[in-house]
Motif scaffolding. Structure first.
Motif, PDB file in Angstrom:
ATOM      1  N   ASP A 214       0.811  -1.217   0.000  1.00  0.00           N
ATOM      2  CA  ASP A 214       0.000   0.000   0.000  1.00  0.00           C
ATOM      3  C   ASP A 214       0.847   1.270   0.000  1.00  0.00           C
ATOM      4  OD1 ASP A 214      -2.243  -1.580   0.060  1.00  0.00           O
ATOM      5  OD2 ASP A 214      -2.524  -1.439   2.237  1.00  0.00           O
ATOM      6  N   ASN A 215       2.051   1.207   0.565  1.00  0.00           N
ATOM      7  CA  ASN A 215       2.804   2.446   0.804  1.00  0.00           C
ATOM      8  C   ASN A 215       4.180   2.519   0.130  1.00  0.00           C
ATOM      9  OD1 ASN A 215       1.164   3.879   3.180  1.00  0.00           O
ATOM     10  ND2 ASN A 215       1.214   1.683   3.639  1.00  0.00           N
ATOM     11  N   ALA A 217       5.495  -0.052  -2.496  1.00  0.00           N
ATOM     12  CA  ALA A 217       5.706  -0.728  -3.774  1.00  0.00           C
ATOM     13  C   ALA A 217       5.690   0.218  -4.959  1.00  0.00           C
ATOM     14  CB  ALA A 217       4.653  -1.820  -3.961  1.00  0.00           C
ATOM     15  N   ALA A 218       4.991   1.337  -4.846  1.00  0.00           N
ATOM     16  CA  ALA A 218       4.902   2.274  -5.968  1.00  0.00           C
ATOM     17  C   ALA A 218       6.273   2.778  -6.392  1.00  0.00           C
ATOM     18  CB  ALA A 218       3.998   3.443  -5.588  1.00  0.00           C
ATOM     19  N   CYS A 219       7.198   2.933  -5.438  1.00  0.00           N
ATOM     20  CA  CYS A 219       8.548   3.406  -5.754  1.00  0.00           C
ATOM     21  C   CYS A 219       9.563   2.260  -5.785  1.00  0.00           C
ATOM     22  CB  CYS A 219       9.000   4.450  -4.729  1.00  0.00           C
ATOM     23  SG  CYS A 219       8.094   6.016  -4.827  1.00  0.00           S
ATOM     24  N   HIS A 220       9.500   1.388  -4.790  1.00  0.00           N
ATOM     25  CA  HIS A 220      10.517   0.345  -4.650  1.00  0.00           C
ATOM     26  C   HIS A 220      10.189  -0.930  -5.415  1.00  0.00           C
ATOM     27  CE1 HIS A 220      12.836   2.531  -1.627  1.00  0.00           C
ATOM     28  NE2 HIS A 220      11.685   2.870  -1.059  1.00  0.00           N
ATOM     29  N   GLY A 221       8.994  -1.028  -5.973  1.00  0.00           N
ATOM     30  CA  GLY A 221       8.601  -2.218  -6.706  1.00  0.00           C
ATOM     31  C   GLY A 221       8.062  -3.312  -5.808  1.00  0.00           C
ATOM     32  N   GLU A 222       7.256  -4.192  -6.398  1.00  0.00           N
ATOM     33  CA  GLU A 222       6.631  -5.249  -5.608  1.00  0.00           C
ATOM     34  C   GLU A 222       7.649  -6.169  -4.958  1.00  0.00           C
ATOM     35  OE1 GLU A 222       3.860  -7.352  -8.013  1.00  0.00           O
ATOM     36  OE2 GLU A 222       2.563  -5.601  -8.371  1.00  0.00           O
ATOM     37  N   GLN A 223       8.767  -6.409  -5.628  1.00  0.00           N
ATOM     38  CA  GLN A 223       9.799  -7.281  -5.093  1.00  0.00           C
ATOM     39  C   GLN A 223      10.957  -6.500  -4.443  1.00  0.00           C
ATOM     40  OE1 GLN A 223       9.230 -10.558  -5.076  1.00  0.00           O
ATOM     41  NE2 GLN A 223       7.282 -10.066  -6.098  1.00  0.00           N
ATOM     42  N   GLY A 224      10.752  -5.188  -4.287  1.00  0.00           N
ATOM     43  CA  GLY A 224      11.773  -4.369  -3.634  1.00  0.00           C
ATOM     44  C   GLY A 224      13.005  -4.109  -4.462  1.00  0.00           C
TER      45      GLY A 224
END
Length: 287
Positions: A214-215, A217-224
């Motif tokens: 929610d907070n 993933a938008a920048c770091h991606g779903e897998q970080g």
């Protein structure tokens, strides 16, 4: 005055010195040695006349040849500068890819960039560009904004969060201490640790997955994996600027540290920034 003692074996008089029954023969010095000694005296006198030598109150004797070590150094530096002028001009005019493709220009830019790095960059990144806590290692493959030569040049030229530069890199992470609860911050920190290791509490990490989605993933991606287009770091490797423990990550989520790098274009000029870019790229960490 007592007579000199004559050595019975050699028939040569002694000097009169005696040590534990051993006496020194008073043989004359070899003629070649004597003339060599006299020659050094003549040479020393001639040298002090020909070259600056004798100190005076505020200066020294000039010498009849008018030699000056300072003038010799100045002449040498001027000659070297003249030889390098064409290389500097080429670096100023050519794009970075052409500089890398030209062996002579690349070697010159790397050498000059190394010197510029020691003067301007080593204070933060270390003499070997290995970085430190809060200062990136420039030898590895982890780049917030990309490690190709053009990206490196852009970062050096305009800096990161550099005040007064309209083209500076900006990637401000929100302070989630005002957005998330303390428990949610613990959860998301545990989840981030799970990308590369084992969290202290699997239940926390599992709950943190939704908080992350929610907070973060938008920048770091779903897998970080991060996103160089916005300067979001990769959270799924072992490289961390501010520490990799759950406590360190939670502190960064709560109130993130935002590093600042100066914009060097205005300070050093574009040729020097190009040289720095080539040098840093040559360290092996560039993409």
């Amino acid at each position: 005055m007592s007579e000199k003692h004559i050595d019975e074996i050699s028939g040569v008089s002694t000097t009169g010195h005696e040590w534990d029954g051993i006496k020194e023969l008073d043989n004359p010095m070899p003629r070649w040695w004597v003339w060599t000694f006299y020659g050094t005296i003549v040479w020393a006198l001639a040298y002090t006349i020909a070259y600056p030598a004798w100190p005076m109150i505020s200066s020294a004797t000039k010498g009849v040849l008018g030699y000056s070590s300072r003038q010799e150094l100045s002449t040498t530096l001027e000659a070297v500068s003249a030889e390098q002028a064409s290389l500097r001009t080429a670096i100023a005019e050519k794009p970075l890819e052409e500089i890398l493709g030209d062996e002579t220009l690349r070697r010159f830019a790397t050498s000059a960039g190394s010197a510029a790095f020691k003067v301007n960059c080593s204070q933060c990144h270390g003499s070997g560009a290995q970085g430190a806590a809060g200062y990136p290692n420039l030898n590895d493959d982890d780049w917030l904004w990309g490690g190709d030569i053009e990206s490196i040049h852009q970062t050096i030229a305009h800096g990161i969060r550099a005040e007064g530069d309209d083209d500076t890199r900006i990637s401000d992470m929100p302070a989630f201490g005002d957005i998330l609860s303390p428990e949610e911050i613990k959860q998301v920190a545990a989840h981030v640790v799970s990308f590369t290791g084992t969290p202290s509490d699997a239940a926390l990490a599992e709950a943190g997955a939704q908080v992350y989605a929610d907070n973060c993933a938008a920048c770091h991606g779903e897998q970080g994996k991060g996103d160089i287009s916005v300067g979001a770091p990769n959270l799924a490797d072992a490289i961390w600027l501010y520490g990799s423990s759950e406590a360190d990550i939670a502190a960064q989520v709560r109130l993130p540290k935002q590093g600042v790098m100066p914009a060097w274009q205005a300070r050093l000029g574009d040729p020097a920034v190009k040289q720095l870019s080539v040098y840093i790229y040559s360290l092996g960490g560039g993409q």
